[in-house]
Scaffold this active site. Structure first.
Site, PDB file in Angstrom:
ATOM      1  N   PHE A  11      17.223 -17.599 -16.990  1.00 17.56           N
ATOM      2  CA  PHE A  11      17.258 -18.296 -18.282  1.00 17.56           C
ATOM      3  C   PHE A  11      16.829 -19.753 -18.145  1.00 17.56           C
ATOM      4  CE2 PHE A  11      20.255 -20.854 -21.045  1.00 17.56           C
ATOM      5  CZ  PHE A  11      19.443 -20.807 -22.176  1.00 17.56           C
ATOM      6  N   TYR A 123      34.111 -17.681  -9.236  1.00 17.10           N
ATOM      7  CA  TYR A 123      32.821 -18.325  -9.470  1.00 17.10           C
ATOM      8  C   TYR A 123      32.936 -19.833  -9.248  1.00 17.10           C
ATOM      9  CZ  TYR A 123      29.075 -20.549 -12.106  1.00 17.10           C
ATOM     10  OH  TYR A 123      28.032 -21.362 -12.480  1.00 17.10           O
ATOM     11  N   ARG A 185      34.591 -27.507 -27.281  1.00 17.95           N
ATOM     12  CA  ARG A 185      33.847 -27.540 -26.042  1.00 17.95           C
ATOM     13  C   ARG A 185      32.546 -28.333 -26.201  1.00 17.95           C
ATOM     14  NH1 ARG A 185      38.120 -26.348 -24.687  1.00 17.95           N
ATOM     15  NH2 ARG A 185      38.843 -24.599 -23.414  1.00 17.95           N
TER      16      ARG A 185
END
Length: 284
Positions: A11, A123, A185
């Protein structure tokens, strides 16, 4: 300027390639598997890149096998740095993509590079471990580390939140399942992130770790309203308890001050503009 971008077909890689080529870089992708140290070493000796941006890795937090985070994000990056250090040509700069996930979900407010990391999943732990490992190579390689906050754009997987919302509006479905709607966010546009990466690569503040973020926050409820306004219809929201993270803080924002001090004026398009791009592109 021969620039190696790992994860070129991902991406972010597609947008970074366009940004770099527009500024005179000859962009090449990585053919070797990051986990195959010998093949990787041979490729670096052949390519001998002048610049490197390392984007490749396992990025989806809910990825099935947690071992892959460490095998690819940590050891794969180590293999790459070793190959670069021994390829016969010292690059001008090596930009490594970490993640704002290293800060975790429990520290509220505006997060600076001085905020203590508190990773909450494998992660994030793999990315923080990668950062520490990379510092062992600073005497041999000009390394810069970026910590991008949330960013989005056309082509991002629907496994991420904003594309999921956009695709539901695009398909004109009646309902969508989400988690907590009242969390705020920090969101950026992938095109602006690509520009920030290019400018950091060329400035190359060796040894620095830099937040890449907008410094502005939006509530998930606000994102839904924006998308609905652009699409011209509303979607019913069903809160799925499985999507609600325990002890999730209400507001998380990045502080872009250090980024701006290193590359000069930079900003990401307003989120509504990014959403309009994503929605309209899919409707053409």
């Amino acid at each position: 300027m021969r620039t190696l971008v790992t994860g070129l077909r991902g991406f972010t890689g597609r947008y970074l390639q366009a940004e770099l080529e527009a500024h005179g870089h000859e962009v090449v992708g990585l053919k070797a598997d990051l986990t195959d140290a010998a093949v990787l070493a041979d490729e670096m000796k052949r390519v001998q890149p002048e610049w490197v941006v390392h984007l490749a890795g396992v990025a989806f937090v809910e990825h099935g096998d947690p071992n892959d985070f460490y095998r690819v994000n940590l050891m794969g990056t180590r293999n790459l740095l070793a190959a670069l250090a021994n390829c016969g040509r010292r690059p001008e700069c090596v930009l490594l993509a970490s993640s704002a996930n290293v800060y975790g979900n429990s520290t509220e407010g505006v997060l600076t590079e001085a905020t203590p990391p508190n990773p909450a999943n494998d992660y994030a732990v793999s990315k923080l471990a990668m950062e520490h490992m990379a510092r062992l190579w600073l005497d041999r390689l000009p390394i810069v580390i970026v910590r991008p906050f949330n960013y989005t754009g056309v082509g991002q997987s629907e496994s991420f939140l904003i594309p999921k919302i956009v695709n539901h509006f695009r398909r004109r479905v009646e309902a969508i399942e989400l988690g907590n709607l009242d969390v705020w966010r920090d969101f950026s546009d992938v095109r602006a992130v690509a520009q920030a990466y290019r400018r950091l690569l060329e400035a190359c503040p060796i040894g620095e770790t830099v937040n890449v973020c907008s410094g502005r926050t939006h509530a998930l409820r606000e994102v839904l309203a924006m998308a609905g306004k652009i699409a011209g219809h509303a979607i019913k929201v069903k809160v799925n308890p499985a999507f609600v993270r325990p002890n999730e803080v209400k507001t998380l924002s990045g502080d872009p001050s250090k980024l701006l001090s290193l590359i000069g004026p930079w900003e990401t398009p307003p989120l509504e503009e990014t959403l309009r791009w994503m929605l309209k592109d899919g409707m053409q």
